[in-house]
Design a protein around this motif. Structure first.
Motif, PDB file in Angstrom:
ATOM      1  N   GLU A 120       0.423  -6.220   3.714  1.00 33.40           N
ATOM      2  CA  GLU A 120      -0.880  -6.892   3.814  1.00 33.40           C
ATOM      3  C   GLU A 120      -0.708  -8.182   4.605  1.00 33.40           C
ATOM      4  O   GLU A 120      -0.913  -9.292   4.115  1.00 33.40           O
ATOM      5  CB  GLU A 120      -1.442  -7.143   2.423  1.00 33.40           C
ATOM      6  CG  GLU A 120      -1.826  -5.848   1.706  1.00 33.40           C
ATOM      7  CD  GLU A 120      -2.457  -6.106   0.356  1.00 33.40           C
ATOM      8  OE1 GLU A 120      -2.186  -7.168  -0.237  1.00 33.40           O
ATOM      9  OE2 GLU A 120      -3.215  -5.247  -0.106  1.00 33.40           O
ATOM     10  N   VAL A 121      -0.297  -8.009   5.867  1.00 29.44           N
ATOM     11  CA  VAL A 121       0.036  -9.134   6.733  1.00 29.44           C
ATOM     12  C   VAL A 121      -0.598  -8.935   8.102  1.00 29.44           C
ATOM     13  O   VAL A 121      -0.570  -7.831   8.651  1.00 29.44           O
ATOM     14  CB  VAL A 121       1.570  -9.263   6.891  1.00 29.44           C
ATOM     15  CG1 VAL A 121       1.929 -10.235   8.004  1.00 29.44           C
ATOM     16  CG2 VAL A 121       2.207  -9.702   5.583  1.00 29.44           C
ATOM     17  N   PRO A 153       2.973  -4.357   9.887  1.00 29.27           N
ATOM     18  CA  PRO A 153       1.836  -5.230   9.572  1.00 29.27           C
ATOM     19  C   PRO A 153       0.532  -4.452   9.538  1.00 29.27           C
ATOM     20  O   PRO A 153       0.419  -3.349  10.089  1.00 29.27           O
ATOM     21  CB  PRO A 153       1.845  -6.226  10.733  1.00 29.27           C
ATOM     22  CG  PRO A 153       2.417  -5.449  11.873  1.00 29.27           C
ATOM     23  CD  PRO A 153       3.475  -4.568  11.250  1.00 29.27           C
ATOM     24  N   ALA A 154      -0.471  -5.035   8.884  1.00 28.33           N
ATOM     25  CA  ALA A 154      -1.796  -4.422   8.846  1.00 28.33           C
ATOM     26  C   ALA A 154      -2.483  -4.520  10.202  1.00 28.33           C
ATOM     27  O   ALA A 154      -3.289  -3.663  10.574  1.00 28.33           O
ATOM     28  CB  ALA A 154      -2.649  -5.099   7.773  1.00 28.33           C
ATOM     29  N   PRO A 171      -6.911 -10.430   0.590  1.00 27.36           N
ATOM     30  CA  PRO A 171      -5.513 -10.178   0.195  1.00 27.36           C
ATOM     31  C   PRO A 171      -4.507 -10.376   1.327  1.00 27.36           C
ATOM     32  O   PRO A 171      -3.304 -10.405   1.080  1.00 27.36           O
ATOM     33  CB  PRO A 171      -5.550  -8.715  -0.235  1.00 27.36           C
ATOM     34  CG  PRO A 171      -6.609  -8.111   0.626  1.00 27.36           C
ATOM     35  CD  PRO A 171      -7.664  -9.182   0.767  1.00 27.36           C
ATOM     36  N   PHE A 172      -4.997 -10.513   2.554  1.00 23.41           N
ATOM     37  CA  PHE A 172      -4.083 -10.562   3.688  1.00 23.41           C
ATOM     38  C   PHE A 172      -3.486 -11.951   3.894  1.00 23.41           C
ATOM     39  O   PHE A 172      -4.147 -12.966   3.692  1.00 23.41           O
ATOM     40  CB  PHE A 172      -4.802 -10.121   4.970  1.00 23.41           C
ATOM     41  CG  PHE A 172      -5.239  -8.694   4.942  1.00 23.41           C
ATOM     42  CD1 PHE A 172      -4.332  -7.668   5.171  1.00 23.41           C
ATOM     43  CD2 PHE A 172      -6.556  -8.375   4.678  1.00 23.41           C
ATOM     44  CE1 PHE A 172      -4.734  -6.345   5.140  1.00 23.41           C
ATOM     45  CE2 PHE A 172      -6.969  -7.059   4.638  1.00 23.41           C
ATOM     46  CZ  PHE A 172      -6.065  -6.038   4.863  1.00 23.41           C
ATOM     47  N   ARG A 173      -2.239 -11.957   4.328  1.00 27.28           N
ATOM     48  CA  ARG A 173      -1.553 -13.190   4.687  1.00 27.28           C
ATOM     49  C   ARG A 173      -1.322 -13.199   6.200  1.00 27.28           C
ATOM     50  O   ARG A 173      -1.391 -12.154   6.850  1.00 27.28           O
ATOM     51  CB  ARG A 173      -0.205 -13.302   3.968  1.00 27.28           C
ATOM     52  CG  ARG A 173      -0.301 -13.208   2.462  1.00 27.28           C
ATOM     53  CD  ARG A 173       1.049 -13.388   1.797  1.00 27.28           C
ATOM     54  NE  ARG A 173       2.096 -12.536   2.336  1.00 27.28           N
ATOM     55  CZ  ARG A 173       2.252 -11.254   2.029  1.00 27.28           C
ATOM     56  NH1 ARG A 173       1.412 -10.667   1.176  1.00 27.28           N
ATOM     57  NH2 ARG A 173       3.238 -10.547   2.558  1.00 27.28           N
ATOM     58  N   VAL A 174      -1.037 -14.381   6.723  1.00 20.59           N
ATOM     59  CA  VAL A 174      -0.763 -14.531   8.150  1.00 20.59           C
ATOM     60  C   VAL A 174       0.726 -14.770   8.358  1.00 20.59           C
ATOM     61  O   VAL A 174       1.329 -15.611   7.687  1.00 20.59           O
ATOM     62  CB  VAL A 174      -1.553 -15.712   8.745  1.00 20.59           C
ATOM     63  CG1 VAL A 174      -1.172 -15.915  10.214  1.00 20.59           C
ATOM     64  CG2 VAL A 174      -3.053 -15.484   8.614  1.00 20.59           C
ATOM     65  N   LEU A 217       0.836  -1.195   0.000  1.00 22.39           N
ATOM     66  CA  LEU A 217       0.000   0.000   0.000  1.00 22.39           C
ATOM     67  C   LEU A 217       0.869   1.242   0.000  1.00 22.39           C
ATOM     68  O   LEU A 217       2.034   1.211   0.403  1.00 22.39           O
ATOM     69  CB  LEU A 217      -0.875   0.018   1.252  1.00 22.39           C
ATOM     70  CG  LEU A 217      -1.843  -1.174   1.391  1.00 22.39           C
ATOM     71  CD1 LEU A 217      -2.556  -1.079   2.713  1.00 22.39           C
ATOM     72  CD2 LEU A 217      -2.823  -1.199   0.245  1.00 22.39           C
ATOM     73  N   ALA A 218       0.301   2.355  -0.459  1.00 23.42           N
ATOM     74  CA  ALA A 218       1.060   3.609  -0.473  1.00 23.42           C
ATOM     75  C   ALA A 218       1.452   4.027   0.936  1.00 23.42           C
ATOM     76  O   ALA A 218       2.373   4.789   1.132  1.00 23.42           O
ATOM     77  CB  ALA A 218       0.233   4.713  -1.135  1.00 23.42           C
ATOM     78  N   SER A 219       0.746   3.514   1.916  1.00 24.12           N
ATOM     79  CA  SER A 219       1.114   3.812   3.298  1.00 24.12           C
ATOM     80  C   SER A 219       2.300   2.987   3.754  1.00 24.12           C
ATOM     81  O   SER A 219       2.738   3.109   4.893  1.00 24.12           O
ATOM     82  CB  SER A 219      -0.071   3.524   4.224  1.00 24.12           C
ATOM     83  OG  SER A 219      -0.390   2.140   4.155  1.00 24.12           O
TER      84      SER A 219
END
Length: 343
Positions: A70-71, A126-127, A99-102, A64-66
């Motif tokens: 995506e975890v 992380p997200a 889209p998120f992974r663990v 992401l631009a931030s």
């Protein structure tokens, strides 16, 4: 929609779109890549911001631009304990379609290892973070309090969440289990506990509270060890408890491994369950239903805890942080043959 001033100049970013649309950057990313997962109203709101800013997605940008990955970082104290395996399964299932992974890590019940892993995870932005328990060290708590992402503490509830928490009261679970044995007619009820991490300590506190309220507490009834739990250890703890208190007529075990060890030792020693001694476990793993006799246990909603933790974190990521920061999923006492003295 009133235009907002974008920080800096140059090419608009997803973060700019998110600020203008009044949503999270991850929500913008999802709307652009998987529009079917976002409501029509939200898609239009985001599209209006995209057009107003003249934003053009960069097909080569995976983050992401931030700069947030995506975890979901997940810290549990054990990867072999079936209790935590169910929680992790709930987390994975809840994130499988998105889209998120663990990113999963094992703290081995060590506060220092938890600190080290949190520093590593946070360096990767992380997200969200999902962390077991409520007994973090001062350093871990500071790290979590300053984390620039949602944090969900799981498997327990308490009065002072770092951000959000979902779980149940181990103290009340211990109290309910002990009161059940008292109501079944037991008077010399032992507590058998292994490892004795903070969650087990709270189960012990619930046991003591119930026994003292009934005027039945005796320190000799408590048998614990810091050694990790196992069925074999349950047998050994039960033998030790009987050596201290031969008239024992009930046992509350701080987990089901210990309870199963008690059942096996009762078979070997020809001790009738529940006629001579009643047995209650904690967590209600599948084996409690098929043991002989079947074993009474406190059922905890582990899979649902994992799912709820993801749901709370996702809501916070999407800018709609849950109003209720503490979710108590409670527990259930599953009564079975091991405490049924009526038959």
């Amino acid at each position: 929609m009133k235009p907002r001033t974008r920080r800096g100049g140059g090419r608009p970013t997803i973060a700019d779109v998110a600020r203008l649309a009044g949503v999270g950057a991850i929500t913008v990313s999802r709307a652009l890549r998987e529009p079917e997962r976002v409501s029509e109203t939200l898609r239009q709101q985001i599209q209006q911001a995209v057009e107003e800013l003249g934003y053009v997605p960069d097909p080569n940008a995976r983050a992401l631009a931030s700069a947030r990955a995506e975890v979901f970082g997940v810290l549990v104290p054990s990867l072999t304990n079936a209790v935590f395996a169910e929680v992790v399964r709930g987390i994975y299932d809840s994130l499988s379609d998105g889209p998120f992974r663990v990113q999963l890590a094992n703290t081995h019940y060590s506060g220092l290892e938890e600190e080290r892993l949190l520093q590593l995870f946070l360096s990767q932005r992380p997200a969200a973070l999902i962390v077991s328990g409520i007994d973090q060290t001062d350093t871990s708590r500071r790290l979590l309090e300053t984390a620039d992402c949602p944090v969900v503490q799981i498997m327990e509830i308490g009065p002072d969440p770092i951000d959000m928490m979902v779980g149940f009261s181990h103290l009340e679970g211990g109290r309910v289990a002990t009161n059940h044995l008292i109501e079944a007619g037991c008077r010399r009820i032992g507590f058998l506990g292994a490892r004795m991490d903070p969650r087990s300590q709270r189960r012990l506190a619930g046991y003591k509270a119930a026994m003292k309220a009934a005027g039945l507490f005796d320190p000799r009834l408590v048998t614990t060890t810091p050694v990790p739990s196992s069925v074999t250890l349950g047998r050994d703890l039960f033998r030790d408890a009987l050596a201290k208190m031969p008239s024992l007529d009930g046992v509350f075990c701080n987990n089901d491994d210990i309870a199963l060890g008690v059942i096996f030792e009762c078979h070997r020693a020809a001790i009738a369950v529940p006629q001579t001694i009643s047995v209650c476990g904690f967590n209600d793993l599948d084996m409690m239903q098929v043991a002989y006799p079947s074993v009474t246990s406190i059922r905890t909603h582990r899979y649902e805890i994992g799912r709820q933790a993801v749901g709370m974190a996702m809501a916070a990521i999407d800018g709609s942080r849950p109003e209720n920061r503490i979710v108590d999923l409670g527990f259930e006492l599953r009564r079975r043959e091991s405490t049924d003295r009526q038959n």
